[in-house]
Design a protein around this motif. Structure first.
Motif, PDB file in Angstrom:
ATOM      1  N   LEU A  23      -8.299  -4.108  18.158  1.00 45.04           N
ATOM      2  CA  LEU A  23      -9.477  -3.643  18.882  1.00 45.04           C
ATOM      3  C   LEU A  23     -10.732  -4.225  18.252  1.00 45.04           C
ATOM      4  CD1 LEU A  23     -10.511  -1.619  21.101  1.00 45.04           C
ATOM      5  CD2 LEU A  23     -10.811   0.007  19.244  1.00 45.04           C
ATOM      6  N   ASP A  24     -11.612  -4.814  19.075  1.00 48.67           N
ATOM      7  CA  ASP A  24     -12.874  -5.347  18.577  1.00 48.67           C
ATOM      8  C   ASP A  24     -13.835  -4.186  18.354  1.00 48.67           C
ATOM      9  OD1 ASP A  24     -14.642  -7.305  17.738  1.00 48.67           O
ATOM     10  OD2 ASP A  24     -15.456  -7.610  19.749  1.00 48.67           O
ATOM     11  N   SER A  25     -14.475  -4.156  17.201  1.00 52.81           N
ATOM     12  CA  SER A  25     -15.309  -3.026  16.837  1.00 52.81           C
ATOM     13  C   SER A  25     -16.353  -3.471  15.825  1.00 52.81           C
ATOM     14  CB  SER A  25     -14.411  -1.937  16.227  1.00 52.81           C
ATOM     15  OG  SER A  25     -15.159  -0.843  15.808  1.00 52.81           O
ATOM     16  N   ASP A  26     -17.220  -2.539  15.431  1.00 52.49           N
ATOM     17  CA  ASP A  26     -18.197  -2.845  14.382  1.00 52.49           C
ATOM     18  C   ASP A  26     -17.739  -2.311  13.016  1.00 52.49           C
ATOM     19  OD1 ASP A  26     -18.507  -0.201  14.973  1.00 52.49           O
ATOM     20  OD2 ASP A  26     -20.688  -0.241  15.111  1.00 52.49           O
ATOM     21  N   GLU A  27     -16.569  -1.682  12.994  1.00 57.69           N
ATOM     22  CA  GLU A  27     -15.980  -1.207  11.740  1.00 57.69           C
ATOM     23  C   GLU A  27     -14.470  -1.399  11.817  1.00 57.69           C
ATOM     24  OE1 GLU A  27     -15.556   2.830   9.021  1.00 57.69           O
ATOM     25  OE2 GLU A  27     -17.048   2.792  10.624  1.00 57.69           O
ATOM     26  N   PHE A  28     -13.885  -1.870  10.722  1.00 58.84           N
ATOM     27  CA  PHE A  28     -12.454  -2.177  10.703  1.00 58.84           C
ATOM     28  C   PHE A  28     -11.775  -1.585   9.477  1.00 58.84           C
ATOM     29  CE2 PHE A  28     -14.494  -5.627  12.994  1.00 58.84           C
ATOM     30  CZ  PHE A  28     -13.680  -5.778  14.103  1.00 58.84           C
ATOM     31  N   LEU A  29     -10.459  -1.422   9.601  1.00 59.42           N
ATOM     32  CA  LEU A  29      -9.596  -1.224   8.448  1.00 59.42           C
ATOM     33  C   LEU A  29      -8.760  -2.490   8.347  1.00 59.42           C
ATOM     34  CD1 LEU A  29      -8.210   2.438   8.694  1.00 59.42           C
ATOM     35  CD2 LEU A  29      -9.998   1.563   7.197  1.00 59.42           C
ATOM     36  N   VAL A  30      -8.765  -3.078   7.169  1.00 57.82           N
ATOM     37  CA  VAL A  30      -7.961  -4.275   6.911  1.00 57.82           C
ATOM     38  C   VAL A  30      -6.754  -3.816   6.108  1.00 57.82           C
ATOM     39  CG1 VAL A  30      -7.924  -6.573   5.902  1.00 57.82           C
ATOM     40  CG2 VAL A  30     -10.040  -5.703   6.943  1.00 57.82           C
ATOM     41  N   LEU A  31      -5.559  -3.953   6.692  1.00 59.47           N
ATOM     42  CA  LEU A  31      -4.341  -3.414   6.093  1.00 59.47           C
ATOM     43  C   LEU A  31      -3.570  -4.478   5.334  1.00 59.47           C
ATOM     44  CD1 LEU A  31      -2.494  -0.884   5.886  1.00 59.47           C
ATOM     45  CD2 LEU A  31      -1.328  -1.736   7.928  1.00 59.47           C
ATOM     46  N   ARG A  32      -3.265  -4.148   4.083  1.00 62.99           N
ATOM     47  CA  ARG A  32      -2.391  -4.981   3.243  1.00 62.99           C
ATOM     48  C   ARG A  32      -1.441  -4.035   2.524  1.00 62.99           C
ATOM     49  NH1 ARG A  32      -7.208  -7.952   2.879  1.00 62.99           N
ATOM     50  NH2 ARG A  32      -6.932 -10.087   3.607  1.00 62.99           N
ATOM     51  N   ASP A  45      -6.724 -14.201   9.651  1.00 57.86           N
ATOM     52  CA  ASP A  45      -5.331 -14.050   9.200  1.00 57.86           C
ATOM     53  C   ASP A  45      -5.068 -12.710   8.504  1.00 57.86           C
ATOM     54  OD1 ASP A  45      -4.744 -16.583  10.211  1.00 57.86           O
ATOM     55  OD2 ASP A  45      -5.325 -17.548   8.317  1.00 57.86           O
ATOM     56  N   ALA A  46      -5.843 -11.683   8.833  1.00 59.22           N
ATOM     57  CA  ALA A  46      -5.625 -10.353   8.260  1.00 59.22           C
ATOM     58  C   ALA A  46      -5.190  -9.405   9.371  1.00 59.22           C
ATOM     59  CB  ALA A  46      -6.902  -9.842   7.603  1.00 59.22           C
ATOM     60  N   ARG A  47      -4.535  -8.354   8.984  1.00 58.94           N
ATOM     61  CA  ARG A  47      -4.128  -7.326   9.943  1.00 58.94           C
ATOM     62  C   ARG A  47      -5.268  -6.318  10.025  1.00 58.94           C
ATOM     63  NH1 ARG A  47       1.276  -3.594  10.086  1.00 58.94           N
ATOM     64  NH2 ARG A  47       0.993  -3.016  12.272  1.00 58.94           N
ATOM     65  N   CYS A  48      -5.989  -6.332  11.168  1.00 54.49           N
ATOM     66  CA  CYS A  48      -7.195  -5.523  11.324  1.00 54.49           C
ATOM     67  C   CYS A  48      -7.034  -4.470  12.414  1.00 54.49           C
ATOM     68  CB  CYS A  48      -8.385  -6.408  11.672  1.00 54.49           C
ATOM     69  SG  CYS A  48      -8.833  -7.535  10.357  1.00 54.49           S
ATOM     70  N   PHE A  49      -7.617  -3.312  12.137  1.00 56.54           N
ATOM     71  CA  PHE A  49      -7.624  -2.189  13.059  1.00 56.54           C
ATOM     72  C   PHE A  49      -9.081  -1.831  13.322  1.00 56.54           C
ATOM     73  CE2 PHE A  49      -3.606  -2.221  11.012  1.00 56.54           C
ATOM     74  CZ  PHE A  49      -2.688  -1.580  11.836  1.00 56.54           C
ATOM     75  N   GLY A  50      -9.512  -1.894  14.591  1.00 56.74           N
ATOM     76  CA  GLY A  50     -10.888  -1.578  14.954  1.00 56.74           C
ATOM     77  C   GLY A  50     -11.070  -0.099  15.216  1.00 56.74           C
ATOM     78  N   LYS A  51     -12.241   0.422  14.863  1.00 55.02           N
ATOM     79  CA  LYS A  51     -12.525   1.849  15.025  1.00 55.02           C
ATOM     80  C   LYS A  51     -12.768   2.183  16.496  1.00 55.02           C
ATOM     81  CE  LYS A  51     -15.179   5.613  13.066  1.00 55.02           C
ATOM     82  NZ  LYS A  51     -16.238   5.983  12.118  1.00 55.02           N
ATOM     83  N   ALA A  52     -12.174   3.297  16.935  1.00 53.19           N
ATOM     84  CA  ALA A  52     -12.325   3.787  18.301  1.00 53.19           C
ATOM     85  C   ALA A  52     -12.814   5.226  18.248  1.00 53.19           C
ATOM     86  CB  ALA A  52     -10.991   3.703  19.037  1.00 53.19           C
TER      87      ALA A  52
END
Length: 171
Positions: A23-32, A45-52
């Protein structure tokens, strides 16, 4: 017997946060691995989760008919927002609807429930109060609340314990 999460329903201002993969957002969680770091951008190349917006997303994360997650998501839990629940796309989830003139949800995200545990109560148009119980075992991973006006419509998503991965959330 349901296992309540500490801090559950103690304050109406402590709302979980929802992050959806891709999800495109202005805040993300980058998961590793099992650690998610907050970021204002998604590194390549990162696994990103956009804030909803929490509580109103449903169709973008779950197929209610197939009872499967369509996108991976992370629910970050209050009160300190340092612990999250990761549910991967393709995972089975059981939706438990609570719909009535008034709804009182008695569980929160992260609660473990068993068969016959109380999920909540509903008040019908005839002013009857009905007790809604779980028909599956698992972990409450998301609670949807319809933004439309009356009657109240909530859907509690329960996932099997083995598909819910706890992660640490760092600033």
């Amino acid at each position: 017997m349901s296992e309540q999460v500490e801090g559950c329903h103690k304050s109406p201002y402590l709302i979980p946060q929802l992050f959806i993969e891709g999800l495109d957002s202005d805040e993300f969680l980058v998961l590793r691995d099992s650690i998610a770091k907050r970021s204002m951008e998604c590194p390549k190349d990162a696994r990103c989760f956009g804030k909803a917006i929490y509580g109103v997303e449903l169709d973008s994360i779950v197929d209610l008919v197939a009872k499967k997650c369509t996108r991976s998501f992370i629910v970050v839990l209050p009160p300190d927002y340092r612990r999250g629940l990761l549910v991967e796309a393709g995972s089975y989830v059981e939706p438990i609807p609570l719909e009535g003139m008034r709804v009182a949800v008695e569980v929160c995200e992260g609660s473990k429930v068993g068969i016959e545990d109380t999920i909540g109560f509903i008040a019908t148009r005839k002013f009857e109060v009905r007790h809604i119980r779980s028909h599956v075992e698992g972990v409450i991973v998301y609670i949807y609340s319809s933004p439309e006006s009356g009657p109240d419509r909530n859907i509690v998503l329960v996932a099997p314990r083995e598909v819910v991965k706890e992660i640490e959330v760092q600033s």
